[in-house]
Design a protein around this motif. Structure first.
Motif, short mmCIF file in Angstrom:
data_model
loop_
_atom_site.label_atom_id
_atom_site.label_comp_id
_atom_site.label_asym_id
_atom_site.label_seq_id
_atom_site.Cartn_x
_atom_site.Cartn_y
_atom_site.Cartn_z
N ALA A 152 -10.62 -6.45 3.81
CA ALA A 152 -10.68 -5.98 5.20
C ALA A 152 -9.94 -4.66 5.36
O ALA A 152 -10.40 -3.75 6.07
CB ALA A 152 -10.09 -7.04 6.13
N ALA A 153 -8.79 -4.53 4.70
CA ALA A 153 -8.01 -3.30 4.80
C ALA A 153 -8.75 -2.11 4.21
O ALA A 153 -8.71 -1.00 4.75
CB ALA A 153 -6.66 -3.49 4.10
N LEU A 154 -9.45 -2.33 3.10
CA LEU A 154 -10.11 -1.21 2.42
C LEU A 154 -11.42 -0.81 3.06
O LEU A 154 -11.82 0.36 2.96
CB LEU A 154 -10.33 -1.54 0.94
N ARG A 155 -12.11 -1.74 3.72
CA ARG A 155 -13.39 -1.36 4.31
C ARG A 155 -13.25 -0.93 5.78
O ARG A 155 -14.23 -0.49 6.39
CB ARG A 155 -14.40 -2.49 4.19
N ALA A 156 -12.05 -1.04 6.36
CA ALA A 156 -11.85 -0.66 7.75
C ALA A 156 -12.06 0.85 7.92
O ALA A 156 -11.83 1.64 7.01
CB ALA A 156 -10.44 -1.04 8.19
N GLU A 157 -12.51 1.24 9.10
CA GLU A 157 -12.76 2.66 9.37
C GLU A 157 -11.46 3.46 9.37
O GLU A 157 -11.43 4.61 8.92
CB GLU A 157 -13.47 2.82 10.72
N LYS A 158 -10.40 2.88 9.90
CA LYS A 158 -9.10 3.56 9.95
C LYS A 158 -8.05 2.72 9.23
O LYS A 158 -8.25 1.54 8.97
CB LYS A 158 -8.68 3.79 11.41
N TRP A 159 -6.95 3.36 8.92
CA TRP A 159 -5.84 2.64 8.31
C TRP A 159 -5.34 1.57 9.27
O TRP A 159 -4.96 1.88 10.40
CB TRP A 159 -4.71 3.60 7.96
N ASN A 160 -5.34 0.33 8.82
CA ASN A 160 -4.85 -0.78 9.62
C ASN A 160 -3.61 -1.35 8.92
O ASN A 160 -3.72 -2.16 8.00
CB ASN A 160 -5.93 -1.86 9.78
N TRP A 161 -2.43 -0.90 9.33
CA TRP A 161 -1.22 -1.27 8.62
C TRP A 161 -0.87 -2.75 8.76
O TRP A 161 -0.22 -3.33 7.88
CB TRP A 161 -0.05 -0.40 9.09
N LEU A 162 -1.33 -3.38 9.83
CA LEU A 162 -1.08 -4.81 9.97
C LEU A 162 -1.81 -5.60 8.88
O LEU A 162 -1.24 -6.50 8.26
CB LEU A 162 -1.54 -5.29 11.36
N VAL A 163 -3.07 -5.24 8.64
CA VAL A 163 -3.85 -5.92 7.60
C VAL A 163 -3.32 -5.56 6.22
O VAL A 163 -3.27 -6.40 5.31
CB VAL A 163 -5.35 -5.56 7.73
N ILE A 164 -2.92 -4.30 6.03
CA ILE A 164 -2.34 -3.88 4.75
C ILE A 164 -1.07 -4.67 4.46
O ILE A 164 -0.85 -5.15 3.33
CB ILE A 164 -2.06 -2.36 4.77
N LEU A 165 -0.22 -4.86 5.46
CA LEU A 165 0.99 -5.65 5.29
C LEU A 165 0.68 -7.11 4.99
O LEU A 165 1.37 -7.75 4.19
CB LEU A 165 1.87 -5.54 6.53
N ALA A 166 -0.36 -7.63 5.65
CA ALA A 166 -0.76 -9.02 5.39
C ALA A 166 -1.21 -9.19 3.94
O ALA A 166 -0.84 -10.17 3.27
CB ALA A 166 -1.88 -9.43 6.34
N ALA A 167 -2.01 -8.23 3.44
CA ALA A 167 -2.45 -8.29 2.04
C ALA A 167 -1.27 -8.19 1.09
O ALA A 167 -1.18 -8.93 0.10
CB ALA A 167 -3.46 -7.17 1.77
N ALA A 168 -0.34 -7.27 1.39
CA ALA A 168 0.84 -7.10 0.54
C ALA A 168 1.71 -8.36 0.54
O ALA A 168 2.21 -8.78 -0.52
CB ALA A 168 1.65 -5.90 1.03
N PHE A 169 1.87 -8.99 1.70
CA PHE A 169 2.67 -10.21 1.78
C PHE A 169 2.04 -11.33 0.96
O PHE A 169 2.74 -12.05 0.24
CB PHE A 169 2.82 -10.64 3.24
N ALA A 170 0.72 -11.49 1.08
CA ALA A 170 0.03 -12.54 0.31
C ALA A 170 0.21 -12.31 -1.19
O ALA A 170 0.46 -13.25 -1.96
CB ALA A 170 -1.45 -12.57 0.67
N LEU A 171 0.06 -11.05 -1.62
CA LEU A 171 0.20 -10.75 -3.04
C LEU A 171 1.64 -10.93 -3.52
O LEU A 171 1.89 -11.41 -4.63
CB LEU A 171 -0.28 -9.33 -3.32
N ALA A 172 2.60 -10.54 -2.69
CA ALA A 172 4.01 -10.70 -3.05
C ALA A 172 4.38 -12.18 -3.16
O ALA A 172 5.06 -12.59 -4.11
CB ALA A 172 4.90 -10.00 -2.03
N TRP A 173 3.96 -12.97 -2.20
CA TRP A 173 4.27 -14.40 -2.23
C TRP A 173 3.60 -15.06 -3.43
O TRP A 173 4.19 -15.93 -4.09
CB TRP A 173 3.83 -15.06 -0.92
N LEU A 174 2.38 -14.63 -3.72
CA LEU A 174 1.69 -15.11 -4.92
C LEU A 174 2.51 -14.78 -6.16
O LEU A 174 2.71 -15.63 -7.04
CB LEU A 174 0.31 -14.47 -5.01
#
Length: 416
Positions: A152-174
């Motif tokens: 979702a973060a990569l296909r969004a038209e604009k930078w969406n830092w909330l989604v980017i942070l969500a992806a980073a959090f999921a990967l970090a917790w993983l």
């Protein structure tokens, strides 16, 4: 359009609720008063956290990260009994199924999304491990959640830092739950740096992906600081890499790279005859850093002494990662037949998708190509160490997403 959205939401609700109820029931049916597999280790780390520490001088090994013990520690602090601790994995499995559905939906539609989600929810490796204090439920939840947020973060038209942070959090917790993903983060960041000067048409997607990975790495920095303080090593994700390499490269008669425990190495007659007890007595009880060095040195000696045997072990490991066999000096379990029946057809479908994807790679969205890169890094690295089917099943949401995206487009083109 409104009716289609309503149908999809109803399907999501049924998937989420149905998976939750299913795993509550499975946990109740599987519950036993004693601890099995790795439950004791995770519970020990969790209890340490409730007392303000993680390791102790008596047990200085940093075998796994604190991702899952942190969950258990929070539950222990409110006096949750063993059944409740185990049952909490039902929440992770329900979220994993839902995240899988949401990640596939934009690329392949709700039928493919439901199919991938049902495999996530009902795969026998997960049904077997999720009712116990094991990391698979949390790991597959993070994997699926990362797939959803990352794409979702990569296909969004604009930078969406909330989604980017969500992806980073999921990967970090993983990563804090399955520390091998720390190597995936670092290797992926290296590839992205290499791609930037050449893949100019997708520079925005590459920069967003790099932002996700960099933030995930930053979130893991406290763990790396802790391991450095305890071991003196920089970028130390865990302290059992040497042990895994030792068994992966052992080529004695009858061995094929299968992992054995400390107790097995010193008590199993076949392993004693192969000299493992003597080696363990001389090296395994050294200080952690010295032990790791000795085990890694022996692994390198094994590779130089018998490269063909190590190659055979590597090929056997792929069998273990997918089907759970062959194992050394152990009778095969009934679950092997179940995995052959389930993973065999899945493997064939995935191979068809890989062939179709290679022929039309330029038509695949960049976020899926980058996710595939991370998948290959993980599987390639995991194949070098003693493996089990549960190491592979956790990345099914990534595999299923790529498979569905390729096959859905291919089938649609053929119909047209």
């Amino acid at each position: 359009m409104l009716e289609a959205k309503t149908t999809t939401r109803r399907l999501e609700f049924l998937l989420l609720g149905g998976t939750l109820l299913f795993y509550i029931a499975v946990t109740l049916l599987s519950h036993r008063p004693d601890l099995i597999w790795d439950e004791g280790r995770y519970l020990w780390f969790a209890k340490n956290l409730t007392q303000g520490s993680y390791i102790t001088p008596e047990k200085p090994d940093l075998i796994n990260g604190p991702g899952y013990p942190l969950v258990l520690a929070g539950l222990l602090m409110v006096k949750t009994p063993l059944l409740g601790l185990r049952m909490f994995n039902a929440v992770f499995m329900a979220l994993a199924a839902w995240f899988s559905f949401r990640s596939v939906l934009p690329y392949a539609g709700k039928r493919w999304a439901l199919g991938v989600a049902l495999v996530t929810a009902l795969h026998p490796s997960l049904v077997r491990t999720a009712p116990f204090l094991m990391t698979e439920a949390l790991a597959v939840c993070c994997i699926a959640g990362f797939a959803w947020a990352f794409t979702a973060a990569l296909r969004a038209e604009k930078w969406n830092w909330l989604v980017i942070l969500a992806a980073a959090f999921a990967l970090a917790w993983l990563t804090l739950s399955r520390v091998f993903f720390g190597n995936v983060i670092m290797a992926s960041m290296g590839f992205l740096v290499l791609f930037l000067p050449f893949w100019k048409s997708q520079r925005t997607a590459l920069l967003r992906a790099f932002a996700v990975l960099a933030l995930a790495f930053a979130m893991c920095a406290p763990w790396l600081a802790y391991t450095k303080a305890k071991t003196g090593d920089t970028l130390c994700w865990s302290t059992n890499g040497g042990e895994l390499l030792y068994w992966a490269t052992s080529t004695h008669e009858g061995e094929n790279g299968h992992w054995f425990s400390e107790e097995d190495a010193q008590n199993k007659p076949e392993l004693v005859a192969n000299g493992h007890r003597d080696f363990y007595k001389a090296n395994y009880y050294l200080p952690v850093k010295e032990r790791e060095a000795a085990l890694k040195k022996k692994a390198l000696e094994n590779i130089r002494a018998n490269p063909k045997g190590v190659l055979k072990n590597w090929l056997c490991n792929w069998g273990r990662l997918i089907f759970g066999f062959p194992r050394s000096y152990q009778a095969e379990e009934l679950i092997m037949l179940v995995l052959v029946a389930v993973n065999g057809p899945l493997l064939l479908v995935v191979l068809v998708a890989v062939f179709g994807g290679l022929k039309n790679w330029h038509r695949i969205p960049p976020e899926l190509l980058l996710l595939t890169l991370m998948l290959f890094i993980y599987l390639g690295g995991t194949s070098l160490l003693p493996g089990l089917p549960r190491y592979t099943v956790v990345v099914w949401p990534w595999i299923g997403l790529g498979m569905a995206a390729v096959l859905a487009r291919h089938l649609r083109l053929r119909l047209e």
